[in-house]
Motif scaffolding. Sequence first.
Motif, mmCIF file in Angstrom:
data_model
loop_
_atom_site.group_PDB
_atom_site.id
_atom_site.type_symbol
_atom_site.label_atom_id
_atom_site.label_comp_id
_atom_site.label_asym_id
_atom_site.label_seq_id
_atom_site.Cartn_x
_atom_site.Cartn_y
_atom_site.Cartn_z
ATOM 1 N N ILE B 182 49.983 66.649 32.802
ATOM 2 C CA ILE B 182 50.441 65.327 33.274
ATOM 3 C C ILE B 182 50.512 64.399 32.067
ATOM 4 N N VAL B 183 51.696 63.882 31.794
ATOM 5 C CA VAL B 183 51.901 63.014 30.625
ATOM 6 C C VAL B 183 51.121 61.715 30.800
ATOM 7 N N HIS B 184 51.271 61.130 31.976
ATOM 8 C CA HIS B 184 50.597 59.873 32.280
ATOM 9 C C HIS B 184 50.600 59.709 33.794
ATOM 10 N N ARG B 185 49.536 59.091 34.286
ATOM 11 C CA ARG B 185 49.445 58.828 35.720
ATOM 12 C C ARG B 185 49.003 57.388 35.882
ATOM 13 N N GLN B 186 49.706 56.640 36.740
ATOM 14 C CA GLN B 186 49.340 55.239 36.961
ATOM 15 C C GLN B 186 49.154 54.974 38.440
ATOM 16 N N PRO B 187 47.907 54.860 38.886
ATOM 17 C CA PRO B 187 47.684 54.417 40.263
ATOM 18 C C PRO B 187 47.699 52.891 40.349
ATOM 19 N N ILE B 188 48.051 52.390 41.512
ATOM 20 C CA ILE B 188 47.908 50.955 41.780
ATOM 21 C C ILE B 188 47.296 50.814 43.168
ATOM 22 N N ILE B 189 46.185 50.156 43.216
ATOM 23 C CA ILE B 189 45.527 49.931 44.501
ATOM 24 C C ILE B 189 45.391 48.426 44.676
ATOM 25 N N ARG B 190 45.888 47.926 45.775
ATOM 26 C CA ARG B 190 45.744 46.496 46.063
ATOM 27 C C ARG B 190 45.548 46.337 47.561
ATOM 28 N N GLY B 191 44.610 45.504 47.958
ATOM 29 C CA GLY B 191 44.314 45.356 49.371
ATOM 30 C C GLY B 191 43.715 46.650 49.916
ATOM 31 N N ASN B 192 43.939 46.884 51.216
ATOM 32 C CA ASN B 192 43.383 48.074 51.850
ATOM 33 C C ASN B 192 44.455 48.660 52.769
ATOM 34 N N ALA B 193 45.197 49.615 52.221
ATOM 35 C CA ALA B 193 46.339 50.149 52.962
ATOM 36 C C ALA B 193 45.892 50.839 54.249
ATOM 37 N N ALA B 194 44.771 51.564 54.190
ATOM 38 C CA ALA B 194 44.321 52.299 55.375
ATOM 39 C C ALA B 194 43.980 51.330 56.507
ATOM 40 N N GLU B 195 43.313 50.240 56.144
ATOM 41 C CA GLU B 195 42.928 49.230 57.138
ATOM 42 C C GLU B 195 44.172 48.534 57.689
ATOM 43 N N ALA B 196 45.077 48.157 56.777
ATOM 44 C CA ALA B 196 46.289 47.439 57.194
ATOM 45 C C ALA B 196 47.156 48.301 58.095
ATOM 46 N N ALA B 197 47.114 49.622 57.872
ATOM 47 C CA ALA B 197 47.940 50.524 58.681
ATOM 48 C C ALA B 197 47.578 50.429 60.160
ATOM 49 N N LYS B 198 46.348 50.029 60.438
ATOM 50 C CA LYS B 198 45.925 49.910 61.839
ATOM 51 C C LYS B 198 46.669 48.798 62.573
ATOM 52 N N ARG B 199 47.181 47.839 61.803
ATOM 53 C CA ARG B 199 47.941 46.734 62.430
ATOM 54 C C ARG B 199 49.378 47.124 62.718
ATOM 55 N N ALA B 200 49.804 48.283 62.193
ATOM 56 C CA ALA B 200 51.224 48.648 62.288
ATOM 57 C C ALA B 200 51.580 49.099 63.693
ATOM 58 N N ASP B 201 52.718 48.634 64.185
ATOM 59 C CA ASP B 201 53.248 49.143 65.450
ATOM 60 C C ASP B 201 54.096 50.382 65.213
ATOM 61 N N VAL B 202 54.707 50.442 64.062
ATOM 62 C CA VAL B 202 55.467 51.657 63.725
ATOM 63 C C VAL B 202 55.058 52.100 62.326
ATOM 64 N N ILE B 203 55.069 53.386 62.116
ATOM 65 C CA ILE B 203 54.812 53.961 60.791
ATOM 66 C C ILE B 203 55.972 54.881 60.461
ATOM 67 N N VAL B 204 56.459 54.752 59.270
ATOM 68 C CA VAL B 204 57.602 55.564 58.849
ATOM 69 C C VAL B 204 57.255 56.241 57.534
ATOM 70 N N THR B 205 57.446 57.560 57.495
ATOM 71 C CA THR B 205 57.227 58.257 56.227
ATOM 72 C C THR B 205 58.519 58.943 55.804
ATOM 73 N N GLY B 206 58.597 59.267 54.548
ATOM 74 C CA GLY B 206 59.792 59.965 54.068
ATOM 75 C C GLY B 206 59.541 60.600 52.721
ATOM 76 N N GLU B 207 60.235 61.706 52.497
ATOM 77 C CA GLU B 207 60.201 62.349 51.182
ATOM 78 C C GLU B 207 61.596 62.319 50.604
ATOM 79 N N TYR B 208 61.696 61.851 49.396
ATOM 80 C CA TYR B 208 63.006 61.636 48.787
ATOM 81 C C TYR B 208 63.071 62.353 47.448
#
Lengths: 177, 801
Positions: B182-208
């Motif tokens: 792996i040449v370089h890896r850059q994570p970015i974590i902000r807020g709490n995605a797992a917690e916020a996902a609980k507020r979602a009425d719809v969830i959409v995933t995709g692989e591109y």
Amino acid sequence: MGRTAVTLEINAQSCAFDLDNRTTLLDALREHLGLTGTKKGCDHGQCGACTVLVDGMRMNSCLLLAVALDGAQIITVEGLSSDAALHPVQQAFIDHDAFQCGYCTPGQICSAIGAITEAASGWPSAVTPQERPLGPVPLTAPEIRERMSGNLCRCGAYVNIVNAVTEAAEAVGEAAR
Amino acid sequence: MGTQMRGTAAPGRTPTSLSRRSRTKGGIGESTLRPDGTLKVIGEFAYSSDLWHEDMLWGFTLRSPHPHARITSIDISKALAQAGVHAVLTHDDLPTAHTQYGLEYTDTPVLADGVVRHHGEPVALVAADHPETARRAAAKIKVDYEPLPVVHDEASALADDAPILHPNRDDHHAGHVPHPNIVHRQPIIRGNAAEAAKRADVIVTGEYEVGMQDQAFLGPESGLAVPAEDGGIDLYIATQWLHSDLRQIAPVLGLPEEKVRMTLSGVGGAFGGREDLSMQIHACLLALRTGKPVKIVYNRFESFFGHVHRHPAKLWYEHGATKDGKITHMKCRIVLDGGAYASSSPAVVGNASSLSVGPYVVDDVEIEALALYTNNPPCGAMRGFGAVQACFAYESQMDKLAEKLGMDPVEFRQKNAMSQGAIMPTGQIVDSPAPVAELLRLIKAMPLPPEKQWETARGAADVRALPGGLSNTTHGEGVVRGVGYAVGIKNVGFSEGFDDYSTARVQLQVIGGEPVATVHTAMAEVGQGGITVNAQIARTELGVTQVVIHPADTQVGSAGSTSASRQTYMTGGAVKNACEAIREKVLETGRRKFGTYHPAWATAELLLEDGKVVTDSDEPLADLVDVLGDEVIDIELQWRHRPTEAFDPVTGQGFGHVQYSFAAHRAVVEVDTELGLVKVIELACAQDVGKALNPLSVKGQIHGATVQGLGLAVMEEIIVAKDAKVCNPSFTDYLIPTILDTPAIPVEVLELADEHAPYGLRGIGEAPTLSSTPAVVAAIRAATGLPLVRVPVRPEHITGT
């Protein structure tokens, strides 16, 4: 063996060469005469950067063997303007910013001049309607796009190229009238 | 704001220093023409491939036919014996222990050192008196290879038994990457995605997936190296950044930098592909070895191997939204294939991660972007630089979310659009205008091209206007129209704490009774129009009409790269800065000479306009010619944009980018659903440019970026087989848009000043490359109802055959 004497009229000057038979017109111009205005983009007739006028017709100079052209009249981008004025197509390319890096431009300009001449002489393109009055083919935007489709421009200046050729065709037409 | 936004900036927004009027002809804001335009149309502009030197030799590069192999032996004797050959060089002939180079990591061998790591890697060099002699001699070099297992994707790169491509890494990311491939890896974590996902009425995933795009500049890699009497070398070269080349070349040659003198030749397009070295060191090595000038020109086949490409990418995304259309969170993982050498992969990773959310407000995110080392062709800079891949994915997700919510895709985007003051996932506050919703409004409001534009007045089909065109494949049956939208965000300038600067040397003197400014920078003009705007800036700042642009070379300080949409900002900024210093000198001289004649010299704010020193109330005080007399004012200064900082390696937080640039597209396509043929009817673009220093050039950049984005959407891909070999290195097999493929491109330009930037300008060259591609694909989806998760979209993706 393998060499031939050939005389070409290039930009109104007679040029005698003794050439390896495998020399393309493009290499004869660039390497033997130092006329580097004609560009080599692919050397395979795919990009149009090497377009010149041979006996008034536009051709990819990378696909022509120079020794087969004995006596032909060749006009390159260097032969289009006089000291006094640019060719109307050259001027239109400047005015419409019809290029960025400019590498395809000599080929585009020679190709446009060929296209304007062909249309003026009534030569249809693949998109010219079959039922039409005899005479010059009007160079509409679809006509220009079709006729210029052999010249790649990687900077993507095509919108401005259409505008430049449109204006130049009018200027050339008026001058001919 | 509303309608005030269009045209020039709204009153009160723009500091006076950004908008000072100038009556000097040819200054900023005018569509002045290119100073090199005439030379370019008469065929006398010397590109690097046009150079010639008496007694010069031609260089040729022997390249590896294998993607990964050990070199067991090289026999050059037959090549050396060929008449006309002056030198044959391999790795063993390199003059110093410094045998590698690289933009970010020094990991790329000048010539293969016992191992080749990608198809087309340089192995040996030949110099001969004719290019064909050099080519034939190279074919006589006998190289024995022992093929090694090939790393070609994430699974093979990170497998337990994966070959480690660079076992002795010493780069600055080596310590914190999870795997040496792996040449370089850059994570970015902000807020709490797992917690916020609980507020979602719809969830959409995709692989591109994004295919490998090539810059495909028409002027191939080329240059001329001339050995000098002092043991140094003069190199005439087409590049994007002279001083970066210099830094990499000199140590390999064992020369001090001042003995490698570089001059920019005509550049036949760049688009990122000339940011890395190609033949520079090779030509210099052959010239120093033979004592003769050496020219190298790649042919088109070789050019496809001679520069890095756009990173192909696989992107996984998850978004959630509430019923009323607010995005709750975003998670993504972006895997970029960096190929055999690092090139600019680390910075591309930084961009892909930090711009992965797009121009939207999403407080809770979990992002990971990484680049792999593989045996595929090396990838690096191409227009859009990491932001292109992400934009295709997040814009695809926006359409999917809108559809799931039953909302209009533009309204959904506008609801979530960022604006000035928004917080990036990196925690950086967007502190200049970000008119995302307005750009979308503008393109949506443009009139649509007429339906069935292919129908003639008599109701017949004009096949020229249909997909398939003159192939006469349809008369309209099976043809469906679709409209798609996309918007993107690109950073401007070099990011992540890089010490980004440019240098300008400006002289002002009287020549032939007229004040003349000479502008000398090392900025690479690659067609973008940088020298046009540099001259405009000098006219505006110095009030002169005559500006001479000195050729770019290494006799002046670095200008940085012509990339990252940065040159108008950076070198334009440097020219402005140097001109301001010159102006101070002029006024100093003026006060000394004429100060006693008029009190305004001491009290008023003075400007240079129209060849005169004038007060801010337009009263002329003196002619520049009289102030200057015989004096030559000559100043060279560096200029920097505001500092940025590195992203935290764990959280990705940091003030990483200098400026952001926004563009939006609306694509209208017609698709022959039976044959899978696509015709793009129109690609409308709206972009905020901050300040259009040259409106004509701005439009040209938008056209060009739009066309290259169209290419990625439906045409362009370097096909790399599973065995890591390149399959289509020609213009017959790698298709770039022609004039026939290019639709009408109506353009709307906003000018909302960025107060941090010179004149309020925004770097513009890249942003439209981003949104063009997903807009076209969205339009094809709208026409066909197909998911289309990969670009370029090919006919078989539409027909399912």
